[in-house]
Design a protein around this motif. Structure first.
Motif, mmCIF file in Angstrom:
data_model
loop_
_atom_site.group_PDB
_atom_site.id
_atom_site.type_symbol
_atom_site.label_atom_id
_atom_site.label_comp_id
_atom_site.label_asym_id
_atom_site.label_seq_id
_atom_site.Cartn_x
_atom_site.Cartn_y
_atom_site.Cartn_z
ATOM 1 N N THR A 56 -52.918 -18.296 18.546
ATOM 2 C CA THR A 56 -53.793 -18.200 17.381
ATOM 3 C C THR A 56 -55.125 -18.922 17.591
ATOM 4 O O THR A 56 -56.161 -18.473 17.100
ATOM 5 C CB THR A 56 -53.063 -18.830 16.185
ATOM 6 O OG1 THR A 56 -51.673 -18.540 16.289
ATOM 7 C CG2 THR A 56 -53.589 -18.316 14.878
ATOM 8 N N GLY B 251 -41.694 -23.555 7.566
ATOM 9 C CA GLY B 251 -42.784 -23.068 8.402
ATOM 10 C C GLY B 251 -42.375 -22.893 9.855
ATOM 11 O O GLY B 251 -41.241 -23.192 10.248
ATOM 12 N N GLY B 252 -43.327 -22.407 10.640
ATOM 13 C CA GLY B 252 -43.093 -22.255 12.073
ATOM 14 C C GLY B 252 -42.691 -23.578 12.705
ATOM 15 O O GLY B 252 -41.832 -23.634 13.592
ATOM 16 N N ASN B 253 -43.297 -24.649 12.211
ATOM 17 C CA ASN B 253 -43.072 -25.967 12.831
ATOM 18 C C ASN B 253 -41.617 -26.411 12.813
ATOM 19 O O ASN B 253 -41.167 -27.056 13.758
ATOM 20 C CB ASN B 253 -43.933 -27.027 12.149
ATOM 21 C CG ASN B 253 -45.306 -27.114 12.779
ATOM 22 O OD1 ASN B 253 -45.525 -27.856 13.718
ATOM 23 N ND2 ASN B 253 -46.239 -26.326 12.270
ATOM 24 N N SER C 275 -45.429 -16.202 15.189
ATOM 25 C CA SER C 275 -46.034 -16.472 13.879
ATOM 26 C C SER C 275 -47.322 -15.688 13.640
ATOM 27 O O SER C 275 -47.565 -15.236 12.526
ATOM 28 C CB SER C 275 -46.339 -17.967 13.735
ATOM 29 O OG SER C 275 -45.143 -18.694 13.681
ATOM 30 N N GLN D 202 -47.321 -16.710 6.968
ATOM 31 C CA GLN D 202 -48.678 -16.736 6.393
ATOM 32 C C GLN D 202 -49.765 -16.039 7.195
ATOM 33 O O GLN D 202 -50.916 -16.042 6.788
ATOM 34 C CB GLN D 202 -49.091 -18.178 6.090
ATOM 35 C CG GLN D 202 -49.352 -19.055 7.306
ATOM 36 C CD GLN D 202 -48.108 -19.777 7.789
ATOM 37 O OE1 GLN D 202 -47.011 -19.281 7.653
ATOM 38 N NE2 GLN D 202 -48.276 -20.955 8.357
ATOM 39 N N LYS D 203 -49.429 -15.444 8.344
ATOM 40 C CA LYS D 203 -50.446 -14.728 9.107
ATOM 41 C C LYS D 203 -50.348 -13.220 8.819
ATOM 42 O O LYS D 203 -51.326 -12.593 8.484
ATOM 43 C CB LYS D 203 -50.281 -14.984 10.602
ATOM 44 C CG LYS D 203 -50.075 -16.451 11.006
ATOM 45 C CD LYS D 203 -51.304 -17.297 10.920
ATOM 46 C CE LYS D 203 -51.087 -18.799 11.010
ATOM 47 N NZ LYS D 203 -50.282 -19.343 12.076
ATOM 48 N N ASP E 243 -42.124 -17.620 19.491
ATOM 49 C CA ASP E 243 -42.889 -17.903 18.283
ATOM 50 C C ASP E 243 -43.867 -16.749 18.091
ATOM 51 O O ASP E 243 -44.852 -16.634 18.807
ATOM 52 C CB ASP E 243 -43.632 -19.233 18.458
ATOM 53 C CG ASP E 243 -44.525 -19.563 17.272
ATOM 54 O OD1 ASP E 243 -44.560 -18.778 16.308
ATOM 55 O OD2 ASP E 243 -45.190 -20.619 17.314
HETATM 56 C C1 LIG Z 1 -49.740 -20.823 12.271
HETATM 57 C C2 LIG Z 1 -48.831 -20.972 13.409
HETATM 58 C C3 LIG Z 1 -47.745 -21.877 13.386
HETATM 59 C C4 LIG Z 1 -47.597 -22.893 12.271
HETATM 60 O O1 LIG Z 1 -46.707 -22.613 11.381
HETATM 61 P P1 LIG Z 1 -46.490 -23.511 10.057
HETATM 62 O O2 LIG Z 1 -45.964 -22.495 9.129
HETATM 63 O O3 LIG Z 1 -47.818 -24.101 9.649
HETATM 64 O O4 LIG Z 1 -45.518 -24.555 10.426
HETATM 65 C C5 LIG Z 1 -46.883 -21.887 14.456
HETATM 66 N N1 LIG Z 1 -47.082 -21.080 15.526
HETATM 67 C C6 LIG Z 1 -48.127 -20.235 15.596
HETATM 68 C C7 LIG Z 1 -48.307 -19.369 16.796
HETATM 69 C C8 LIG Z 1 -49.032 -20.161 14.537
HETATM 70 O O5 LIG Z 1 -50.075 -19.327 14.605
#
Ligand SMILES: *Cc1c(COP(=O)(O)O)cnc(C)c1O
Length: 365
Positions: free
Chosen positions: A155, A76-78, A177, A198-199, A175
């Motif tokens: 977000t 994931g982003g994390n 995401s 996932q977005k 980032d």
């Molecule tokens: C949703 C989101 C994340 C989280 O990512 P994970 O896949 O849940 O780790 C990180 N950064 C932004 C800007 C997001 O919108």
């Protein structure tokens, strides 16, 4: 045909229908193999074709220059919040962070855990409740920075950098995401880009990352194997078993994005959706109160607003749900309403929402 809702969830979020229908049609017999893509070796030529097509489509749609590598990662982003500083903030190197929301704050915090003195916050809008982004004159970059990290779309708070910070020769690390591929953009000012899928791209867990060759070559060589960007780059993101199903869905979505005219067409649709929704909010400014204080910083991906009371917020969410729209409840700490309208949300769906909002304001205003 099962009934599909109008999906305004913030993430995981709605995906475009044709790529999902393709996945359904190919579920039991993928590429004539008599198996689903989940059941076949990641070393098979059938899977590898999908894998390479997904990477090739990122490169093509974004016109990624040849001196960048595209990586498909997990966690994931994390995970990128720590993986980026682990790879780049070593040997006395430092980086600047711009803090514009919860995700940006987490990225900064993780960088400080990795290397306390190396990560510096150079601008924050937390004192303003993250209702805006820093203005250009509030961003003063340290000349010894290896990268400047920021979050292109916040977000939770509904702000978005329409123009990226200008950091001269110092590469941006971003980032993306929640707004990756919402429009075309120039990759060249960036040293590193990452986006949880996932977005705007597909299933959760998968991350698309883009790294410039010189930064890749300068990564810390003593990290554990899986945490090194070089491991994934050297092995075409096939060092270990990749999330094959997620990458397959990513491929379907990117192929569809190309089919509908690429990122120029997607941007036009997104801008149109933004004008419709903000137009409606502004027409009823006494009833729908936007969270973001600076109009230029309004996000076209996530739109936050409050109604005159939390009772009305709740009624809005409930009545919208009866009308087939889900995911509108605001983020837990902010309350109110959040409309997330990533690439998959159509102009027709936003029309349904704005007509509902006009009617709701007339009845309750
Ligand atoms: C949703 C989101 C994340 C989280 O990512 P994970 O896949 O849940 O780790 C990180 N950064 C932004 C800007 C997001 O919108």
């Amino acid at each position: 045909m099962s009934k599909r809702v109008i999906n305004f969830y913030a993430g995981p979020a709605g995906l475009p229908l044709p790529p999902l229908e393709r996945a359904r049609d190919e579920m039991l017999d993928f590429a004539g193999t008599g198996m689903s893509v989940m059941e076949i070796s990641h070393r098979s030529k059938e899977y590898e074709a999908v894998h390479n097509e997904a990477i090739g489509l990122v490169k093509e749609l974004l016109k990624v220059p040849d001196n960048y590598k595209i990586l498909l990662l997990q966690g994931g982003g994390n995970l990128q919040f720590c993986m980026l500083p682990m790879n780049l903030l070593w040997g006395g190197r430092k980086a600047d962070y711009i803090v514009t929301g919860s995700w940006a704050k987490k990225a900064f915090k993780e960088a400080q855990i990795v290397n306390k003195d190396a990560a510096r916050c150079i601008a924050s809008t937390e004192a303003d409740g993250f209702r805006r982004l820093p203005f250009a004159n509030e961003i003063v970059v340290n000349p010894d920075s290896t990268y400047v990290h920021f979050t292109s779309n916040n977000t939770i708070y509904g702000t978005q950098f329409r123009e990226f910070p200008d950091t001269g020769d110092i590469p941006l690390a971003c980032d993306m995401s929640s707004d990756f591929m919402w429009r075309p953009f120039d990759v060249k000012p960036f040293g590193f880009i990452y986006a949880g899928a996932q977005k705007n791209l597909g299933p959760s867990g998968l991350v698309v990352a883009i790294i410039r060759d010189d930064l890749l070559a300068s990564c810390n060589p003593s990290l554990p194997t899986m945490l090194k960007y070089g491991t994934h780059s050297d092995n075409n993101s096939l060092f270990n078993t990749p999330p094959t199903w997620s990458i397959y869905v990513l491929r379907n979505i990117l192929a569809y994005n190309r089919e509908i005219g690429g990122l120029d067409a997607i941007e036009a649709t997104n801008l149109c959706k933004g004008e419709m929704l903000y137009g409606c909010i502004d027409r009823h400014a006494g009833f729908y109160k936007g969270y973001v204080s600076e109009p230029l910083h309004r996000s076209v991906m996530n739109v936050d607003f409050h109604l005159p009371s939390s009772d009305l917020d709740d009624r809005f969410v409930k009545e919208a749900k009866s009308a087939g729209m889900v995911g509108l409840k605001g983020y837990r700490d902010l309350g109110g309403i959040r409309v997330s309208m990533y690439n998959a949300v159509t102009v027709d769906q936003v029309t349904v929402l704005t007509e509902f909002m006009e009617e709701f304001a007339r009845k309750n205003g």
